[in-house]
Design a protein around this motif. Structure first.
Motif, PDB file in Angstrom:
ATOM      1  N   ALA A  64      13.977 -47.976   9.241  1.00 25.66           N
ATOM      2  CA  ALA A  64      14.940 -48.006   8.296  1.00 25.66           C
ATOM      3  C   ALA A  64      14.709 -49.380   7.613  1.00 25.66           C
ATOM      4  O   ALA A  64      14.814 -50.466   8.418  1.00 25.66           O
ATOM      5  CB  ALA A  64      16.353 -48.154   9.018  1.00 25.66           C
ATOM      6  N   ILE A  65      14.782 -49.644   6.487  1.00 21.09           N
ATOM      7  CA  ILE A  65      14.746 -50.805   5.608  1.00 21.09           C
ATOM      8  C   ILE A  65      16.065 -51.169   5.056  1.00 21.09           C
ATOM      9  O   ILE A  65      16.622 -50.343   4.423  1.00 21.09           O
ATOM     10  CB  ILE A  65      13.632 -50.603   4.419  1.00 21.09           C
ATOM     11  N   LEU A  66      16.580 -52.321   5.534  1.00 26.31           N
ATOM     12  CA  LEU A  66      18.018 -52.834   5.145  1.00 26.31           C
ATOM     13  C   LEU A  66      17.619 -53.837   3.628  1.00 26.31           C
ATOM     14  O   LEU A  66      16.930 -54.715   4.120  1.00 26.31           O
ATOM     15  CB  LEU A  66      18.499 -53.321   6.064  1.00 26.31           C
ATOM     16  N   LEU A  67      18.463 -53.563   2.824  1.00 25.82           N
ATOM     17  CA  LEU A  67      18.022 -54.424   1.499  1.00 25.82           C
ATOM     18  C   LEU A  67      19.569 -54.606   1.218  1.00 25.82           C
ATOM     19  O   LEU A  67      20.089 -54.251   0.183  1.00 25.82           O
ATOM     20  CB  LEU A  67      17.435 -53.547   0.366  1.00 25.82           C
ATOM     21  N   VAL A  68      20.182 -55.426   2.055  1.00 21.44           N
ATOM     22  CA  VAL A  68      21.485 -55.668   1.888  1.00 21.44           C
ATOM     23  C   VAL A  68      21.928 -56.996   1.307  1.00 21.44           C
ATOM     24  O   VAL A  68      21.543 -58.123   1.924  1.00 21.44           O
ATOM     25  CB  VAL A  68      22.490 -55.607   3.492  1.00 21.44           C
TER      26      VAL A  68
END
Length: 267
Positions: free
Chosen positions: A154-158
């Motif tokens: 999972a890539i988080l781009l928050v």
């Protein structure tokens, strides 16, 4: 240390967006310049702390879903910012104790604080990297030593892509990230917009031009493009409060639509 030099010889007189965000969340890892500019943002956009809290809530709910129903046990949190309560690894490991998390940031102060605060945390690593250079992040031995890119991640781009200008092509960055991850991987994105109260949102973004990183407000269609090539999970690209609120929780309806968020899956 206010007004002096920080880790990596960083000039602490220059406001930093990660430390301003920490201030909005009630944290203590911020300096006078950060607080002064954040207070100017609050003058034109007083809802900012509440939206920062809701943005954090989206991150936590997304991670719980990914570590649970989606079966993901590897997370790369890009532009992670300063550690605060219920960080990505804490949330993920509550659901999946063996989860691995790599935090990525390009700010020396964030890196120094993060490494100190997360020292000894199992399955967790803090590395230097810039979202604008995805190949360097995913080619890093520090990352691949903990994250198996042959398996779903999972890539988080928050709250990070709006720090990338249009001329830096953030959509190309996300496409490249998608190319480097295995089928079954996911991406979680939240992004500032100006769907309503546009004048306030724009004024707040203008203040950020005096910080280490500016903000680019984008309309819904431009944010939706980040999910091209991904299956957008229900409920789609929505307001922060609308993305899978906790059972029994009543979503706040008094906040302006200054963010959209969503989670996508790569087939």
């Amino acid at each position: 240390m206010d007004g002096g030099r920080g880790p990596g010889d960083v000039d602490l007189s220059v406001p930093n967006v990660a430390r301003m965000y920490d201030y909005y969340l009630g944290g203590k890892d911020n300096y006078a310049a950060d607080r002064a500019l954040a207070d100017q943002v609050l003058e034109v956009a007083p809802q900012t702390p509440a939206l920062a809290q809701e943005n954090r809530g989206f991150l936590q709910r997304a991670v719980r879903h990914l570590a649970g129903a989606a079966g993901i046990d590897q997370f790369v949190d890009i532009g992670a910012g300063l550690p605060t309560l219920e960080n990505t690894h804490e949330v993920a490991q509550q659901v999946e104790p063996g989860a691995h998390v790599v935090y990525v940031d390009n700010d020396p102060v964030v890196l120094a604080h993060g490494r100190a605060l997360l020292e000894g945390a199992a399955g967790t690593r803090v590395i230097q990297g810039d979202v604008r250079r995805p190949d360097e992040i995913f080619g890093s031995a520090e990352l691949t030593g903990l994250i198996d890119l042959a398996r779903p991640v999972a890539i988080l781009l928050v709250s990070v892509l709006h720090c990338v200008r249009d001329d830096e092509d953030p959509w190309k960055i996300v496409r490249r990230l998608r190319e480097m991850i295995a089928p079954g991987s996911h991406v979680a994105i939240s992004h500032i917009t100006a769907a309503d109260h546009a004048a306030n949102a724009t004024a707040g973004a203008d203040v950020y031009r005096r910080a280490s990183t500016g903000m680019t407000l984008r309309p819904y269609p431009a944010i939706r493009r980040f999910f091209d090539g991904f299956e957008l999970l229900d409920p789609g690209l929505v307001r922060l409060t609308e993305w899978r609120p906790r059972e029994g929780a009543e979503p706040r309806r008094d906040l302006p639509t200054w963010y959209f968020c969503g989670v996508g899956r790569k087939h």
